[in-house]
Write a protein that holds these residues in place. Structure first.
Motif, PDB file in Angstrom:
ATOM      1  N   PHE B 172       0.837  -1.209   0.000  1.00 51.07           N
ATOM      2  CA  PHE B 172       0.000   0.000   0.000  1.00 51.07           C
ATOM      3  C   PHE B 172       0.876   1.264   0.000  1.00 51.07           C
ATOM      4  N   PHE B 173       1.858   1.287   0.903  1.00 49.16           N
ATOM      5  CA  PHE B 173       2.678   2.500   1.034  1.00 49.16           C
ATOM      6  C   PHE B 173       3.760   2.617  -0.049  1.00 49.16           C
ATOM      7  N   ASN B 174       4.290   1.476  -0.501  1.00 41.05           N
ATOM      8  CA  ASN B 174       5.434   1.524  -1.421  1.00 41.05           C
ATOM      9  C   ASN B 174       5.067   1.365  -2.890  1.00 41.05           C
ATOM     10  N   ILE B 175       3.876   0.858  -3.169  1.00 42.66           N
ATOM     11  CA  ILE B 175       3.461   0.678  -4.571  1.00 42.66           C
ATOM     12  C   ILE B 175       2.204   1.504  -4.862  1.00 42.66           C
ATOM     13  N   VAL B 176       1.163   1.251  -4.096  1.00 41.18           N
ATOM     14  CA  VAL B 176      -0.131   1.892  -4.388  1.00 41.18           C
ATOM     15  C   VAL B 176      -0.008   3.423  -4.331  1.00 41.18           C
ATOM     16  N   PHE B 177       0.602   3.930  -3.264  1.00 40.09           N
ATOM     17  CA  PHE B 177       0.699   5.388  -3.114  1.00 40.09           C
ATOM     18  C   PHE B 177       1.507   6.038  -4.239  1.00 40.09           C
ATOM     19  N   PRO B 178       2.746   5.580  -4.517  1.00 38.00           N
ATOM     20  CA  PRO B 178       3.472   6.242  -5.624  1.00 38.00           C
ATOM     21  C   PRO B 178       2.801   6.080  -6.982  1.00 38.00           C
ATOM     22  N   VAL B 179       2.151   4.926  -7.217  1.00 43.77           N
ATOM     23  CA  VAL B 179       1.468   4.749  -8.510  1.00 43.77           C
ATOM     24  C   VAL B 179       0.319   5.765  -8.627  1.00 43.77           C
ATOM     25  N   ALA B 180      -0.333   6.025  -7.494  1.00 47.72           N
ATOM     26  CA  ALA B 180      -1.497   6.924  -7.526  1.00 47.72           C
ATOM     27  C   ALA B 180      -1.106   8.399  -7.519  1.00 47.72           C
ATOM     28  N   LEU B 181       0.129   8.702  -7.174  1.00 46.53           N
ATOM     29  CA  LEU B 181       0.534  10.097  -6.975  1.00 46.53           C
ATOM     30  C   LEU B 181       0.250  11.010  -8.181  1.00 46.53           C
ATOM     31  N   PRO B 182       0.540  10.597  -9.421  1.00 49.68           N
ATOM     32  CA  PRO B 182       0.202  11.489 -10.539  1.00 49.68           C
ATOM     33  C   PRO B 182      -1.288  11.832 -10.576  1.00 49.68           C
ATOM     34  N   ASP B 183      -2.134  10.839 -10.300  1.00 51.73           N
ATOM     35  CA  ASP B 183      -3.584  11.087 -10.302  1.00 51.73           C
ATOM     36  C   ASP B 183      -4.013  11.924  -9.106  1.00 51.73           C
ATOM     37  N   ILE B 184      -3.278  11.797  -8.002  1.00 49.27           N
ATOM     38  CA  ILE B 184      -3.606  12.604  -6.819  1.00 49.27           C
ATOM     39  C   ILE B 184      -3.447  14.082  -7.164  1.00 49.27           C
ATOM     40  N   PHE B 185      -2.383  14.405  -7.898  1.00 45.37           N
ATOM     41  CA  PHE B 185      -2.166  15.796  -8.292  1.00 45.37           C
ATOM     42  C   PHE B 185      -3.274  16.278  -9.230  1.00 45.37           C
ATOM     43  N   THR B 186      -3.684  15.390 -10.151  1.00 43.93           N
ATOM     44  CA  THR B 186      -4.782  15.765 -11.055  1.00 43.93           C
ATOM     45  C   THR B 186      -6.046  16.034 -10.236  1.00 43.93           C
ATOM     46  N   GLY B 187      -6.315  15.152  -9.274  1.00 44.56           N
ATOM     47  CA  GLY B 187      -7.492  15.310  -8.416  1.00 44.56           C
ATOM     48  C   GLY B 187      -7.415  16.586  -7.603  1.00 44.56           C
ATOM     49  N   LEU B 188      -6.212  16.893  -7.126  1.00 49.49           N
ATOM     50  CA  LEU B 188      -6.023  18.097  -6.320  1.00 49.49           C
ATOM     51  C   LEU B 188      -6.315  19.344  -7.146  1.00 49.49           C
ATOM     52  N   ARG B 189      -5.865  19.332  -8.407  1.00 44.24           N
ATOM     53  CA  ARG B 189      -6.127  20.488  -9.281  1.00 44.24           C
ATOM     54  C   ARG B 189      -7.630  20.645  -9.518  1.00 44.24           C
ATOM     55  N   SER B 190      -8.313  19.501  -9.719  1.00 45.16           N
ATOM     56  CA  SER B 190      -9.776  19.571  -9.901  1.00 45.16           C
ATOM     57  C   SER B 190     -10.440  20.083  -8.630  1.00 45.16           C
ATOM     58  N   ALA B 191      -9.928  19.608  -7.465  1.00 44.75           N
ATOM     59  CA  ALA B 191     -10.522  19.998  -6.181  1.00 44.75           C
ATOM     60  C   ALA B 191     -10.372  21.500  -5.967  1.00 44.75           C
ATOM     61  N   VAL B 192      -9.209  22.042  -6.328  1.00 45.81           N
ATOM     62  CA  VAL B 192      -9.012  23.487  -6.184  1.00 45.81           C
ATOM     63  C   VAL B 192     -10.040  24.218  -7.049  1.00 45.81           C
ATOM     64  N   GLY B 193     -10.247  23.708  -8.262  1.00 43.12           N
ATOM     65  CA  GLY B 193     -11.215  24.323  -9.172  1.00 43.12           C
ATOM     66  C   GLY B 193     -12.611  24.315  -8.592  1.00 43.12           C
ATOM     67  N   VAL B 194     -13.027  23.151  -8.060  1.00 41.22           N
ATOM     68  CA  VAL B 194     -14.390  23.023  -7.518  1.00 41.22           C
ATOM     69  C   VAL B 194     -14.547  23.904  -6.276  1.00 41.22           C
ATOM     70  N   ALA B 195     -13.542  23.872  -5.392  1.00 41.34           N
ATOM     71  CA  ALA B 195     -13.610  24.683  -4.167  1.00 41.34           C
ATOM     72  C   ALA B 195     -13.665  26.166  -4.536  1.00 41.34           C
ATOM     73  N   TYR B 196     -12.921  26.503  -5.569  1.00 44.93           N
ATOM     74  CA  TYR B 196     -12.891  27.880  -6.033  1.00 44.93           C
ATOM     75  C   TYR B 196     -14.262  28.358  -6.509  1.00 44.93           C
ATOM     76  N   THR B 197     -14.922  27.473  -7.269  1.00 46.31           N
ATOM     77  CA  THR B 197     -16.242  27.866  -7.776  1.00 46.31           C
ATOM     78  C   THR B 197     -17.274  27.941  -6.638  1.00 46.31           C
ATOM     79  N   THR B 198     -16.970  27.297  -5.524  1.00 41.10           N
ATOM     80  CA  THR B 198     -17.915  27.280  -4.403  1.00 41.10           C
ATOM     81  C   THR B 198     -17.673  28.445  -3.443  1.00 41.10           C
ATOM     82  N   ILE B 199     -16.480  29.042  -3.554  1.00 37.52           N
ATOM     83  CA  ILE B 199     -16.094  30.046  -2.544  1.00 37.52           C
ATOM     84  C   ILE B 199     -17.070  31.235  -2.503  1.00 37.52           C
ATOM     85  N   VAL B 200     -17.534  31.673  -3.688  1.00 34.46           N
ATOM     86  CA  VAL B 200     -18.456  32.816  -3.713  1.00 34.46           C
ATOM     87  C   VAL B 200     -19.767  32.427  -3.021  1.00 34.46           C
ATOM     88  N   SER B 201     -20.205  31.151  -3.283  1.00 34.11           N
ATOM     89  CA  SER B 201     -21.437  30.674  -2.620  1.00 34.11           C
ATOM     90  C   SER B 201     -21.241  30.644  -1.116  1.00 34.11           C
TER      91      SER B 201
END
Lengths: 247, 259
Positions: B172-201
């Motif tokens: 989990f820590f030595n394979i799953v996490f590093p394999v997922a890391l590129p997608d984690i960054f993609t998810g983080l960028r999407s999350a910033v976008g969604v949170a951003y659109t919600t901030i005015v609300s």
């Protein structure tokens, strides 16, 4: 006692209606080099997956040193065709992955690593990331990653099939040298008859439908290069016989 | 991409923005559009200076900005520390998936504003309800990117690690996490976008601070110059955050797309 015993093993993939292999019987000794050949889809990789412990047979049993094989273990290493090297780690980190996971003493890891880097000619590349290496160098890393663990059984699943002839010959020599110094039981799967004749102390033939082991032959041309046998009719007769067996 | 091609595309982006700005300048200087709908760039700049000096609604502009960023980053922080392990575990452990996935899938399609009033009732009109709203908006993209990354892991990585002696936990820590890391960054960028659109609300209801509130409040008095200052501030910050995340990903996840 044989190192590996496969008794009346049958396996059918859950997603497939047809049996993959049936009635497979095999024994393998330590310090032996065994090559499994057979037509595509005959179940060679299924047999390897069973020996590795990734899947369990519905029929029969597999034992290693008398103990049933129930799950994957470092004592049965495997090199896949795609090698499954870890691109986020460099060469040294890839090679030492197994011993680090097994919490081997660092001094012992360092000693084994130094020997293997020298034997595989990877010293210059020890800090390179694996994605920076050529296919041949990657194969060396994959072999070193297994040999550092000193598994009792090492399996190679079509590992050299994607390499060019020259690199493949180099890999054969490296494998033979590593095997000679480790004395483990190596099982190679290949569809290349010349590779089977060069690497196989024992040649295991799989055929039939569903696949089964029909014959295990002691290879008289083990470690004999194809070029050296260019004028030897007996060699070609033997080769022809093998080809007929796997048709 | 080759350097020459990269510079060409960069030039194209700059030229597009320059043309838009030019059209803006023309429209405002020739008074083609009423100033209340589209203030001039000079007026927006002057308003930015004024707001920086004397603030809006009794609060300095940088305070509004810091309040908004604090809400955003706190929400993202919690979304990251909860979303990443939850997504990875949900993809790796069946019983975790059985417990967590239905809840996330239920929350995911609901517009955050739909449950904002409930959050205010439960957590009050202060900061917790706003941060919680942004947190719930940012969590699903991070969770889903982690979950999908685990689902897509090459089985041979897991098998080879097990055959090298790694335990399930080590895998989990030595394979799953590093394999997922590129997608984690993609998810983080999407999350910033969604949170951003919600901030005015989040700052629209029961609030008296933040750039989002400033935009909404100024809209009530048709202060379009103030609205533009807020919008540009949020836009530029959004682009900067995304650029930083992209650079960080390039540095950390150097193996992305390589074998």
């Amino acid at each position: 006692m044989a190192l590996l015993e496969v008794k009346d093993v049958g396996y059918q993939y859950p997603s497939n209606s047809a049996q993959s292999i049936t009635g497979v019987n095999l024994t393998m000794a330590a310090n032996s080099l065994n090559v499994v050949i057979g037509p595509s889809g005959i179940g060679k990789s299924t047999l390897l997956n069973l020996i590795a412990g990734y899947i369990q047979p519905q029929v029969g049993e597999l034992r290693m040193n008398g103990q049933p094989i129930q799950k994957a273990s470092w004592q049965r290493g495997i090199v896949f065709q795609d090698m499954a090297l870890y691109p986020w780690l460099n060469v040294t980190q890839n090679i030492t992955f197994g011993p680090r996971m097994r919490k081997m003493a660092s001094a012992q890891i360092e000693q084994r690593l130094a020997t293997l880097l020298q034997e595989t000619g990877l010293e210059k590349f020890k800090t390179s990331y694996v994605y920076e290496l050529s296919g041949g160098l990657k194969q060396r890393v994959a072999l070193a990653r297994e040999f550092i663990n000193q598994p009792d059984i090492l399996m190679l699943d079509e590992s050299f099939s994607a390499l060019d002839n020259l690199t493949r010959d180099e890999m054969h020599q490296i494998l033979l040298e590593l095997w000679a110094s480790s004395g483990n039981c190596v099982i190679v799967i290949t569809h290349d008859i010349d590779e089977a004749m060069f690497l196989g102390q024992n040649i295991i033939i799989m055929n039939g439908k569903p696949g089964t082991v029909s014959q295990t032959i002691t290879n008289p041309y083990f470690k004999v290069a194809f070029d050296e046998m260019a004028n030897n009719p007996a060699y070609f007769e033997f080769r022809k016989m093998l080809l007929q067996q796997i048709k | 991409m080759k350097k020459a091609a990269k510079s060409r595309y960069l030039l194209l982006s700059v030229a597009t923005i320059a043309v838009l700005l030019l059209l803006w300048i023309m429209a405002t200087s020739l008074k083609l559009v009423p100033a209340v709908l589209l203030p001039s760039l000079g007026k927006i700049g002057q308003t930015f200076v004024d707001l920086s000096r004397s603030g809006y609604g009794g609060t300095p502009l940088y305070d509004h900005y810091l309040i908004t960023m604090r809400r955003l980053f706190l929400a993202l922080f919690f979304a990251v520390i909860i979303g990443i392990p939850l997504g990875l575990l949900s993809g790796y452990v069946r019983w975790v998936n059985a417990m967590v996935d239905p809840l996330i899938q239920f929350i995911r399609p609901i517009p955050p504003l739909a449950y904002y009033t409930l959050l205010i009732l439960w957590l009050g009109i202060g900061e917790p309800s706003k941060i919680m709203l942004l947190f719930w908006a940012a969590l699903p993209p991070i969770y889903i990117s982690c979950f999908d990354a685990v689902q897509r892991i090459d089985g041979e990585y897991l098998q080879s690690a097990a055959s090298l002696g790694a335990s399930r936990r080590q895998i989990f820590f030595n394979i799953v996490f590093p394999v997922a890391l590129p997608d984690i960054f993609t998810g983080l960028r999407s999350a910033v976008g969604v949170a951003y659109t919600t901030i005015v609300s989040a700052e629209m209801i029961a609030s008296s601070s933040g750039v989002g509130w400033m935009i909404i409040d100024s809209s009530h008095y048709l202060k379009s110059d103030v609205m533009f200052v807020g919008i540009i501030l949020l836009g530029v910050t959004g682009v900067l955050i995304d650029w930083l995340l992209k650079k960080l990903a390039q540095r950390i996840v150097h193996w992305r797309g390589k074998k």
